[in-house]
Enzyme design. Sequence first.
Site, PDB file in Angstrom:
ATOM      1  N   ARG A 552      38.854   3.337  66.344  1.00 56.60           N
ATOM      2  CA  ARG A 552      39.971   4.053  66.940  1.00 56.60           C
ATOM      3  C   ARG A 552      39.630   4.460  68.380  1.00 56.60           C
ATOM      4  O   ARG A 552      38.466   4.717  68.700  1.00 56.60           O
ATOM      5  CB  ARG A 552      40.299   5.303  66.111  1.00 56.60           C
ATOM      6  CG  ARG A 552      40.937   4.986  64.767  1.00 56.60           C
ATOM      7  CD  ARG A 552      42.318   4.361  64.916  1.00 56.60           C
ATOM      8  NE  ARG A 552      43.272   5.298  65.420  1.00 56.60           N
ATOM      9  CZ  ARG A 552      44.186   5.933  64.684  1.00 56.60           C
ATOM     10  NH1 ARG A 552      44.278   5.680  63.391  1.00 56.60           N
ATOM     11  NH2 ARG A 552      45.026   6.786  65.228  1.00 56.60           N
ATOM     12  N   LYS A 557      34.538   8.998  71.230  1.00 58.14           N
ATOM     13  CA  LYS A 557      33.857   7.729  70.965  1.00 58.14           C
ATOM     14  C   LYS A 557      33.447   7.026  72.264  1.00 58.14           C
ATOM     15  O   LYS A 557      32.696   6.049  72.247  1.00 58.14           O
ATOM     16  CB  LYS A 557      34.751   6.825  70.126  1.00 58.14           C
ATOM     17  CG  LYS A 557      35.020   7.367  68.721  1.00 58.14           C
ATOM     18  CD  LYS A 557      35.979   6.470  67.948  1.00 58.14           C
ATOM     19  CE  LYS A 557      36.424   7.052  66.611  1.00 58.14           C
ATOM     20  NZ  LYS A 557      35.404   6.927  65.546  1.00 58.14           N
ATOM     21  N   THR A 659      31.014   3.938  60.196  1.00 55.90           N
ATOM     22  CA  THR A 659      30.756   2.930  59.170  1.00 55.90           C
ATOM     23  C   THR A 659      30.842   1.532  59.782  1.00 55.90           C
ATOM     24  O   THR A 659      30.225   0.600  59.277  1.00 55.90           O
ATOM     25  CB  THR A 659      31.746   3.050  57.995  1.00 55.90           C
ATOM     26  OG1 THR A 659      33.059   3.238  58.534  1.00 55.90           O
ATOM     27  CG2 THR A 659      31.401   4.220  57.100  1.00 55.90           C
TER      28      THR A 659
HETATM   29  C1  26Q Z   1      45.124  15.406  59.131  1.00 58.84           C
HETATM   30  C2  26Q Z   1      46.264  16.204  59.122  1.00 58.84           C
HETATM   31  C3  26Q Z   1      47.467  15.709  59.606  1.00 58.84           C
HETATM   32  C4  26Q Z   1      47.528  14.387  60.092  1.00 58.84           C
HETATM   33  C5  26Q Z   1      46.383  13.602  60.080  1.00 58.84           C
HETATM   34  C6  26Q Z   1      45.171  14.112  59.610  1.00 58.84           C
HETATM   35  C7  26Q Z   1      43.955  13.273  59.617  1.00 58.84           C
HETATM   36  C8  26Q Z   1      44.021  11.949  59.219  1.00 58.84           C
HETATM   37  C9  26Q Z   1      42.896  11.156  59.227  1.00 58.84           C
HETATM   38  C10 26Q Z   1      42.745  13.787  59.998  1.00 58.84           C
HETATM   39  C11 26Q Z   1      41.590  12.972  60.003  1.00 58.84           C
HETATM   40  C12 26Q Z   1      41.672  11.650  59.612  1.00 58.84           C
HETATM   41  C13 26Q Z   1      40.536  10.740  59.601  1.00 58.84           C
HETATM   42  C14 26Q Z   1      39.301  11.055  59.878  1.00 58.84           C
HETATM   43  C15 26Q Z   1      38.214  10.056  59.856  1.00 58.84           C
HETATM   44  O1  26Q Z   1      38.471   8.873  59.673  1.00 58.84           O
HETATM   45  N1  26Q Z   1      36.965  10.470  60.025  1.00 58.84           N
HETATM   46  C16 26Q Z   1      35.854   9.526  59.996  1.00 58.84           C
HETATM   47  O2  26Q Z   1      35.380   9.455  58.664  1.00 58.84           O
HETATM   48  C17 26Q Z   1      34.411   8.433  58.525  1.00 58.84           C
HETATM   49  C18 26Q Z   1      34.055   8.332  57.063  1.00 58.84           C
HETATM   50  O3  26Q Z   1      33.281   9.430  56.691  1.00 58.84           O
HETATM   51  C19 26Q Z   1      33.209   8.704  59.397  1.00 58.84           C
HETATM   52  O4  26Q Z   1      32.344   7.596  59.307  1.00 58.84           O
HETATM   53  C20 26Q Z   1      33.632   8.910  60.842  1.00 58.84           C
HETATM   54  O5  26Q Z   1      32.516   9.303  61.620  1.00 58.84           O
HETATM   55  C21 26Q Z   1      34.725   9.960  60.919  1.00 58.84           C
HETATM   56  O6  26Q Z   1      35.211  10.075  62.239  1.00 58.84           O
END
Ligand code: 26Q
Length: 817
Positions: A552, A557, A659
């Site tokens: 992303r 990043k 990952t």
């Molecule tokens: C929350 C509330 C409202 C709308 C969206 C969200 C939301 C959605 C997706 C908040 C966070 C995410 C995703 C986070 C994410 O992908 N984090 C990643 O997780 C991976 C797996 O553990 C890690 O390897 C990454 O480092 C981390 O950034």
Amino acid sequence: MTAVDLEFDQLNSTVDALRRSISNRMMYGVGKDAITAQPRDWLHAAALTVRDRLVARWMKTTRLQYEQDVKRVYYLSMEFLIGRTFTNALLALGIYDQMNEALASMGVDMASLVNLEPDAALGNGGLGRLAACFLDSMATLGIPGFGYGIRYEYGMFRQQIVEGEQLETPDYWLRAGNPWEFPRPEVQYIVHFGGRTVQRDDRVEWIDTEHVNAMAYDTVIPGYATSATNTLRLWSARATEELDLSAFNKGDYRRAVEAKNTSENVSRLLYPDDSTPAGRELRLRQEYFFVSATMQDLIRRYQRTHSTFGRLAEKVAVHLNDTHPVLAIPELMRLLVDVHHVPWDKAWKHIQQMFSYTNHTLMPEALETWDVEMLARLLPRHLEIIFDINAEFLKHVSEHSGHDVEMIRRISLVDEYGQRRVRMAHLAIVASQKVNGVSKLHSQLMTRDIFADFAKMWPERFTNVTNGITPRRWLAQASRPLSSLIDEQIGTHWRRDLFELEKLGDLRGDPAFTSAFRAAKRRNKQHLAHHLAQHLGQTVNPDAIFDLQVKRIHEYKRQLLNVLHVIVRYNRIRQHPERDWVPRVVMFAGKAASAYRMAKTIIKLIGDVSAKINNDPVVGDRLKVVFVPNYGVSVAEMIIPAADLSEQISMAGTEASGTGNMKLALNGALTIGTLDGANIEICDAVGRENIFIFGHTADEVDELRAKGYRPRQLYEENPELRMALDQIRTGFFSPDDPHRFSDIFHTLVDWGDHYMVLADFAAFAKAQEEVDARFVDTQAWTDSAIANVAGMGQFSSDRTIGDYAREIWHVKPVEEE
Ligand code: 26Q
């Protein structure tokens, strides 16, 4: 598998049997004649043929779990980023070649069918893909678990790049139907919203609500080379019949249909934001919708074999993939206390033994909180329950902290500063028996910083489980050239025990293996080059370093650090075109959240920089910059196997794990990276000499910030860096709009450079020179690449799931009969 099962399986797997099934499924499943069938019809007939073979195993697993009354894991996640299923299922069943042959004998080319399947893109990025890898590993290990989530009608948007800018188009992935799912109209639960609560006798009732039905759709998740399978149950919103009827009776057909639509909106689309929660009401509805249905399903399943709730925590573990499903906690409390009349204290005890929570981010702005007012309006009973939990919790804290008022404020489930908000992570911690981070560094920082108060009070509650990836999809399936070479050397068992790859370490320096390894990489690079030429009209030199940053688009990043280096390299080539530059293709891929302005500007900058460089005849094929559109699971499967260099360059302390770093190293790419997230563990696993580490450590980042970071000084003192930044500022890459990137310049130079891009620039550029030097020493490079593959054992999601099963969920694999 028993001998009988095995025989049955083998009989079913012959080319002949598959061909007969495909014909049958074409006629009775798809409803078409082979003569008039279109490619998509063939895909569906073939998919149904595969699904039939999965179902037999599925029934068996379900029956065994039921008979052994095993403890089950409910893995709750708002996101499952599955990608395609067809090839994955064929490989799991061990019928890839047979299916290929069966289709070929019917005049159908399987390779071209495969690309017709849409990705199931029900996730944003790392967190969603992690959940998908976990399903694969749970099935493969025979861990009795279910994935629970939402069946979004629209997945992650499709990204097109038009004139260097991101254009988002909706992803209606169900258009042609989904052959992998089973609708379960008989499994429906009512989910309530709004209304108010009343006290009746000793009990609270939640009344005057609006409701929507949650209907289950099940997908089989095959385990690899085992009869064990798993279930992913996704909820879809259906208007209740009541709603249909009442409006219909009022004679207002149009309004009836409208109301139906509105209530069904709750499962319409995935929020395409990673890490910056939007705080929208529909998002809150989604979160509650799916956990309410899931907790009702959990209770129903438990009650099929138990008459009291006494053994609930013995039989059920509930895992929260980040805080998004945290409302499962007050919802289960409500169901136990209000609906099933379990005393509050007992219910709370059960819950505290059942739940566990994974945190995926340290960035304070990414921690989920919900406005108390909104909760009061949408979920009044749950807010009461949260307040009651908080009251008890704060009483406990107060007694144990000697009434430290500041601490109580910090730790409370409710943030009382300004607009009152519920801190979802705090609720998750209070209710969970274990809380984990996703890499060693992340888990350390988690207990040192954001959850320090909790960690002091409950040290035994906090633990680390480093992420992993499934080697089936990310090596066996994505890179046939490399995986068949590995098979020739060490056999095929590495798919189930990734530590087997260690054996490859001894083959470093072996001339035959090294050249075969290089040939495999080279085929993957040529394949990608061919694709880029066909789809983007971009030619690239397959002998160049393929340098990938795929993830992303986010400031932390630091795609900008990469771009700055590209610009500096470009300027160097132009100043000394006569020198012997090591050719490079720098590739970027990744989506920007729709509302994230800076991320979109970064994409545009990459586009403008690449237009300039790629068309400069002085440069030729010594430097090319390519933005590969629509990064997702399937694009990743194509480009990752072609990588030589993996860019993992986040500011230390910001990337929880990563990952993609694991996927790339497993495919023989060398990492250039900071000591952040799982990079640190990758460094330990592959050896310091086989990775390019640079930049400030997490501690050094803190120190630098504390003593006063002055990016402008770095800009002024480093002439190459200054030139690159000035080119960005003055429109060198955007003559049509010279001020287009002035915000990027100011962000880095004048507005604090929050992610310390300039602080790491010089070290990054130097590390990149080491990359060039190593690459021209072909033997040394290949040895390092092999060391990377050989060292990846611990990054299998099988290891990760083994850790969760033992340390957190306390579940064991089902025993086959
Ligand atoms: C929350 C509330 C409202 C709308 C969206 C969200 C939301 C959605 C997706 C908040 C966070 C995410 C995703 C986070 C994410 O992908 N984090 C990643 O997780 C991976 C797996 O553990 C890690 O390897 C990454 O480092 C981390 O950034």
